[in-house]
Design an enzyme around this catalytic site. Sequence first.
Site, PDB file in Angstrom:
ATOM      1  N   ARG A 109      24.254  28.435  42.355  1.00  0.00           N
ATOM      2  CA  ARG A 109      26.055  28.362  42.639  1.00  0.00           C
ATOM      3  C   ARG A 109      25.292  27.206  43.821  1.00  0.00           C
ATOM      4  NH1 ARG A 109      29.416  31.817  42.399  1.00  0.00           N
ATOM      5  NH2 ARG A 109      30.990  30.589  43.038  1.00  0.00           N
ATOM      6  N   ASP A 165      31.798  38.772  31.898  1.00  0.00           N
ATOM      7  CA  ASP A 165      32.230  39.767  32.971  1.00  0.00           C
ATOM      8  C   ASP A 165      32.722  40.651  33.114  1.00  0.00           C
ATOM      9  OD1 ASP A 165      32.936  38.951  35.811  1.00  0.00           O
ATOM     10  OD2 ASP A 165      35.549  37.767  35.078  1.00  0.00           O
ATOM     11  N   HIS A 170      37.920  30.376  38.289  1.00  0.00           N
ATOM     12  CA  HIS A 170      36.775  30.609  38.823  1.00  0.00           C
ATOM     13  C   HIS A 170      36.206  28.773  38.317  1.00  0.00           C
ATOM     14  CE1 HIS A 170      33.336  31.580  41.561  1.00  0.00           C
ATOM     15  NE2 HIS A 170      33.526  33.028  40.574  1.00  0.00           N
ATOM     16  N   CYS A 182      27.955  36.230  35.129  1.00  0.00           N
ATOM     17  CA  CYS A 182      28.547  35.453  36.135  1.00  0.00           C
ATOM     18  C   CYS A 182      28.367  36.752  37.813  1.00  0.00           C
ATOM     19  CB  CYS A 182      29.834  35.032  36.453  1.00  0.00           C
ATOM     20  SG  CYS A 182      31.735  36.661  36.530  1.00  0.00           S
ATOM     21  N   ARG A 191      38.826  31.368  48.798  1.00  0.00           N
ATOM     22  CA  ARG A 191      38.989  32.845  47.617  1.00  0.00           C
ATOM     23  C   ARG A 191      39.847  33.467  47.519  1.00  0.00           C
ATOM     24  NH1 ARG A 191      34.319  36.571  44.806  1.00  0.00           N
ATOM     25  NH2 ARG A 191      33.198  34.659  43.861  1.00  0.00           N
ATOM     26  N   GLN A 221      32.329  28.318  39.782  1.00  0.00           N
ATOM     27  CA  GLN A 221      30.984  29.594  38.350  1.00  0.00           C
ATOM     28  C   GLN A 221      31.148  28.908  36.844  1.00  0.00           C
ATOM     29  OE1 GLN A 221      29.984  32.684  39.728  1.00  0.00           O
ATOM     30  NE2 GLN A 221      28.329  32.061  38.124  1.00  0.00           N
TER      31      GLN A 221
HETATM   32  N1  NVA Z   1      37.110  38.291  37.338  1.00  0.00           N
HETATM   33  C1  NVA Z   1      35.819  38.800  37.927  1.00  0.00           C
HETATM   34  C2  NVA Z   1      35.235  37.238  38.376  1.00  0.00           C
HETATM   35  C3  NVA Z   1      33.420  38.026  39.706  1.00  0.00           C
HETATM   36  C4  NVA Z   1      33.192  36.804  40.312  1.00  0.00           C
HETATM   37  C5  NVA Z   1      36.142  39.123  39.037  1.00  0.00           C
HETATM   38  O1  NVA Z   1      37.899  38.132  40.095  1.00  0.00           O
HETATM   39  O2  NVA Z   1      36.577  40.163  39.693  1.00  0.00           O
HETATM   40  N1   CP Z   2      29.859  35.885  40.461  1.00  0.00           N
HETATM   41  C1   CP Z   2      30.746  35.415  42.207  1.00  0.00           C
HETATM   42  O1   CP Z   2      31.586  35.185  42.177  1.00  0.00           O
HETATM   43  O2   CP Z   2      30.072  36.544  42.895  1.00  0.00           O
HETATM   44  P1   CP Z   2      30.624  36.911  44.489  1.00  0.00           P
HETATM   45  O3   CP Z   2      32.126  37.384  44.221  1.00  0.00           O
HETATM   46  O4   CP Z   2      29.732  37.263  44.886  1.00  0.00           O
HETATM   47  O5   CP Z   2      30.667  35.865  45.507  1.00  0.00           O
END
Ligand code: NVA
Ligand code: CP
Length: 298
Positions: free
Chosen positions: A285, A217, A128, A257, A101, A131
């Site tokens: 997930r 989101d 992502h 999400c 990540r 997800q």
């Molecule tokens: N668009 C959000 C998704 C979180 C799961 C982010 O990147 O923070």
């Molecule tokens: N939806 C998602 O990826 O959650 P986290 O940021 O908690 O991993």
Amino acid sequence: MKHLLSLETMPREAMEQVLRDGASFKQQRGNPARLPLAGQTWALIFSKSSTRTRVSFEVGIHELGGRPLFLNANDIQLGRGEPIKDTARVLGRMVRGAVIRTYAQSDVEEFATYSGIPTVNALTDDEHPCQVLTDIFTFQEKRGSIQGKVVTFVGDGACNMPVSWIFAAAKLGFELRIAAPKAFQPSPDILRRAGGKVHVTEDLPAAAEGADLLYTDVWVSMGKEAEAAERIRILGGYQINGALVKRAKPQALVMHCLPAYRGKEIDEETFEAHAATIFEQAENRLHLQKSILNWIVS
Ligand code: NVA
Ligand code: CP
């Protein structure tokens, strides 16, 4: 060697297999037929916060017979400037796979190239994929095939979530509508690369009309905190709430999400009315990512 770096590059057949097998992993939890990661250590390298992704991968790798090794990017030399390609060449000699990540999509791709081990994108600024595959799995569990259905994404239409939805739409044959203000619409280049039935509009009520799934989101993605005030101002109104839900099909699902910010991208009442779906999405997930890992090592 297989990787999951983006839904743009994931073959349709692989998506279909992962979605199909996800149901078996869910059913067989606690009584697995096989342990495809037996004896393997997988690194989880995270540069951003996570609840769901970290826990679901740690538990999932363990349940597949492997050992997860969580590495906060700031705790390893990567955080002090050691290049990705050097980190990748070290870890590639020690672990059997990596779940990453981070910010730049190119960092995940570079890691995959230099490490020589299967690499999974656990969220970048661009995509992502884990997800969105989970969300499609969850939709199909409840409503059957997503092919021909209408999915409406509401909010920041340029961040990682809608981009992964865009690539999924063309491959799995559903209609995607993205309701977002001009400043937060997906780039024409992505729309051109993806193809498929994707409509982008500022007209939120029209985008929700007759939808099978309303999805949102956060307005302020990780890494965009400095823009928070401006984003909240511009995205204000791009919210899933009771009035919007009334425009969708009577049996429409509402998904998020997570994490969710009540009063911003969704209101409290709508969130709680659809909490059963949203938290099943979160649970899924685990099951779906076990299916992804199984596909990658098989
Ligand atoms: N668009 C959000 C998704 C979180 C799961 C982010 O990147 O923070
Ligand atoms: N939806 C998602 O990826 O959650 P986290 O940021 O908690 O991993």
